[in-house]
Design a protein around this motif. Structure first.
Motif, PDB file in Angstrom:
ATOM      1  N   THR A 217       0.853  -1.189   0.000  1.00  0.00           N
ATOM      2  CA  THR A 217       0.000   0.000   0.000  1.00  0.00           C
ATOM      3  C   THR A 217       0.887   1.236   0.000  1.00  0.00           C
ATOM      4  O   THR A 217       1.678   1.432   0.913  1.00  0.00           O
ATOM      5  CB  THR A 217      -0.910   0.008   1.242  1.00  0.00           C
ATOM      6  N   LEU A 218       0.770   2.058  -1.041  1.00  0.00           N
ATOM      7  CA  LEU A 218       1.546   3.296  -1.150  1.00  0.00           C
ATOM      8  C   LEU A 218       0.645   4.479  -0.851  1.00  0.00           C
ATOM      9  O   LEU A 218      -0.480   4.558  -1.344  1.00  0.00           O
ATOM     10  CB  LEU A 218       2.141   3.444  -2.549  1.00  0.00           C
ATOM     11  N   VAL A 219       1.153   5.398  -0.028  1.00  0.00           N
ATOM     12  CA  VAL A 219       0.381   6.580   0.358  1.00  0.00           C
ATOM     13  C   VAL A 219       1.259   7.813   0.205  1.00  0.00           C
ATOM     14  O   VAL A 219       2.487   7.732   0.236  1.00  0.00           O
ATOM     15  CB  VAL A 219      -0.135   6.477   1.808  1.00  0.00           C
TER      16      VAL A 219
ATOM     17  N   ARG B 222       5.527   3.356   1.550  1.00  0.00           N
ATOM     18  CA  ARG B 222       4.852   2.120   1.930  1.00  0.00           C
ATOM     19  C   ARG B 222       4.291   2.340   3.329  1.00  0.00           C
ATOM     20  O   ARG B 222       5.010   2.775   4.232  1.00  0.00           O
ATOM     21  CB  ARG B 222       5.831   0.947   1.944  1.00  0.00           C
ATOM     22  N   LEU B 223       3.038   2.020   3.516  1.00  0.00           N
ATOM     23  CA  LEU B 223       2.396   2.244   4.803  1.00  0.00           C
ATOM     24  C   LEU B 223       3.113   1.467   5.909  1.00  0.00           C
ATOM     25  O   LEU B 223       3.302   1.984   7.013  1.00  0.00           O
ATOM     26  CB  LEU B 223       0.922   1.849   4.719  1.00  0.00           C
ATOM     27  N   ALA B 224       3.566   0.262   5.618  1.00  0.00           N
ATOM     28  CA  ALA B 224       4.287  -0.530   6.621  1.00  0.00           C
ATOM     29  C   ALA B 224       5.576   0.174   7.042  1.00  0.00           C
ATOM     30  O   ALA B 224       5.948   0.149   8.223  1.00  0.00           O
ATOM     31  CB  ALA B 224       4.591  -1.917   6.075  1.00  0.00           C
ATOM     32  N   ASP B 225       6.273   0.827   6.090  1.00  0.00           N
ATOM     33  CA  ASP B 225       7.500   1.556   6.418  1.00  0.00           C
ATOM     34  C   ASP B 225       7.202   2.762   7.299  1.00  0.00           C
ATOM     35  O   ASP B 225       7.980   3.094   8.199  1.00  0.00           O
ATOM     36  CB  ASP B 225       8.209   2.023   5.146  1.00  0.00           C
ATOM     37  N   VAL B 226       6.086   3.419   7.034  1.00  0.00           N
ATOM     38  CA  VAL B 226       5.686   4.579   7.848  1.00  0.00           C
ATOM     39  C   VAL B 226       5.441   4.146   9.288  1.00  0.00           C
ATOM     40  O   VAL B 226       5.928   4.776  10.232  1.00  0.00           O
ATOM     41  CB  VAL B 226       4.420   5.256   7.265  1.00  0.00           C
ATOM     42  N   PHE B 227       4.716   3.035   9.468  1.00  0.00           N
ATOM     43  CA  PHE B 227       4.436   2.559  10.824  1.00  0.00           C
ATOM     44  C   PHE B 227       5.718   2.114  11.522  1.00  0.00           C
ATOM     45  O   PHE B 227       5.892   2.339  12.723  1.00  0.00           O
ATOM     46  CB  PHE B 227       3.413   1.430  10.802  1.00  0.00           C
ATOM     47  N   ALA B 228       6.651   1.509  10.779  1.00  0.00           N
ATOM     48  CA  ALA B 228       7.927   1.102  11.370  1.00  0.00           C
ATOM     49  C   ALA B 228       8.727   2.324  11.818  1.00  0.00           C
ATOM     50  O   ALA B 228       9.326   2.320  12.905  1.00  0.00           O
ATOM     51  CB  ALA B 228       8.728   0.267  10.370  1.00  0.00           C
ATOM     52  N   ALA B 229       8.741   3.379  11.009  1.00  0.00           N
ATOM     53  CA  ALA B 229       9.444   4.614  11.373  1.00  0.00           C
ATOM     54  C   ALA B 229       8.798   5.259  12.596  1.00  0.00           C
ATOM     55  O   ALA B 229       9.494   5.772  13.476  1.00  0.00           O
ATOM     56  CB  ALA B 229       9.458   5.591  10.199  1.00  0.00           C
TER      57      ALA B 229
ATOM     58  N   ALA C 233       9.055   5.272  -1.410  1.00  0.00           N
ATOM     59  CA  ALA C 233       8.952   4.081  -2.255  1.00  0.00           C
ATOM     60  C   ALA C 233       8.773   4.459  -3.716  1.00  0.00           C
ATOM     61  O   ALA C 233       8.929   3.624  -4.598  1.00  0.00           O
ATOM     62  CB  ALA C 233       7.786   3.213  -1.790  1.00  0.00           C
ATOM     63  N   GLY C 234       8.432   5.714  -3.966  1.00  0.00           N
ATOM     64  CA  GLY C 234       8.215   6.166  -5.340  1.00  0.00           C
ATOM     65  C   GLY C 234       7.712   7.585  -5.346  1.00  0.00           C
ATOM     66  O   GLY C 234       7.853   8.310  -4.366  1.00  0.00           O
ATOM     67  N   ARG C 235       7.113   7.948  -6.476  1.00  0.00           N
ATOM     68  CA  ARG C 235       6.565   9.301  -6.620  1.00  0.00           C
ATOM     69  C   ARG C 235       5.196   9.225  -7.284  1.00  0.00           C
ATOM     70  O   ARG C 235       4.942   8.354  -8.098  1.00  0.00           O
ATOM     71  CB  ARG C 235       7.483  10.162  -7.479  1.00  0.00           C
ATOM     72  N   ARG C 236       4.356  10.160  -6.923  1.00  0.00           N
ATOM     73  CA  ARG C 236       3.075  10.377  -7.585  1.00  0.00           C
ATOM     74  C   ARG C 236       3.084  11.840  -7.972  1.00  0.00           C
ATOM     75  O   ARG C 236       2.876  12.706  -7.127  1.00  0.00           O
ATOM     76  CB  ARG C 236       1.922  10.054  -6.637  1.00  0.00           C
ATOM     77  N   GLY C 237       3.412  12.094  -9.232  1.00  0.00           N
ATOM     78  CA  GLY C 237       3.624  13.477  -9.645  1.00  0.00           C
ATOM     79  C   GLY C 237       4.885  13.988  -8.982  1.00  0.00           C
ATOM     80  O   GLY C 237       5.930  13.357  -9.065  1.00  0.00           O
ATOM     81  N   ARG C 238       4.778  15.107  -8.276  1.00  0.00           N
ATOM     82  CA  ARG C 238       5.934  15.658  -7.552  1.00  0.00           C
ATOM     83  C   ARG C 238       6.038  15.121  -6.135  1.00  0.00           C
ATOM     84  O   ARG C 238       7.057  15.327  -5.463  1.00  0.00           O
ATOM     85  CB  ARG C 238       5.819  17.179  -7.496  1.00  0.00           C
TER      86      ARG C 238
END
Length: 68
Positions: free
Chosen positions: A9-11, A49-56, A39-44
């Motif tokens: 899941t990318l946010v 990754r939601l899992a990475d956000v929760f880990a941070a 994990a990437g870009r959406r436009g600018r």
């Protein structure tokens, strides 16, 4: 977390901040400090990754000294 196709899941940073209960500035600071990687870009905008956000967020909670 994964979507229906099994992809992570990318946010956006704003949604990542909302889900982690922090401000978008905190998400940007975690990226600057190397605690979170896009994990990437959406436009600018960076996507995360939601899992990475929760880990941070969990790691930040462990690093923060408790007030007495």
């Amino acid at each position: 977390m994964r979507d229906m196709d099994g992809a992570p899941t990318l946010v956006t940073g704003a949604l990542a901040a909302h889900e982690a209960g922090v401000t978008p500035a905190t998400i940007r600071k975690w990226v600057q400090l190397g605690h979170l990687s896009p994990a990437g870009r959406r436009g600018r905008a960076h996507t995360f990754r939601l899992a990475d956000v929760f880990a941070a967020e969990r790691a930040a909670r462990r690093r923060t000294p408790t007030a007495r």
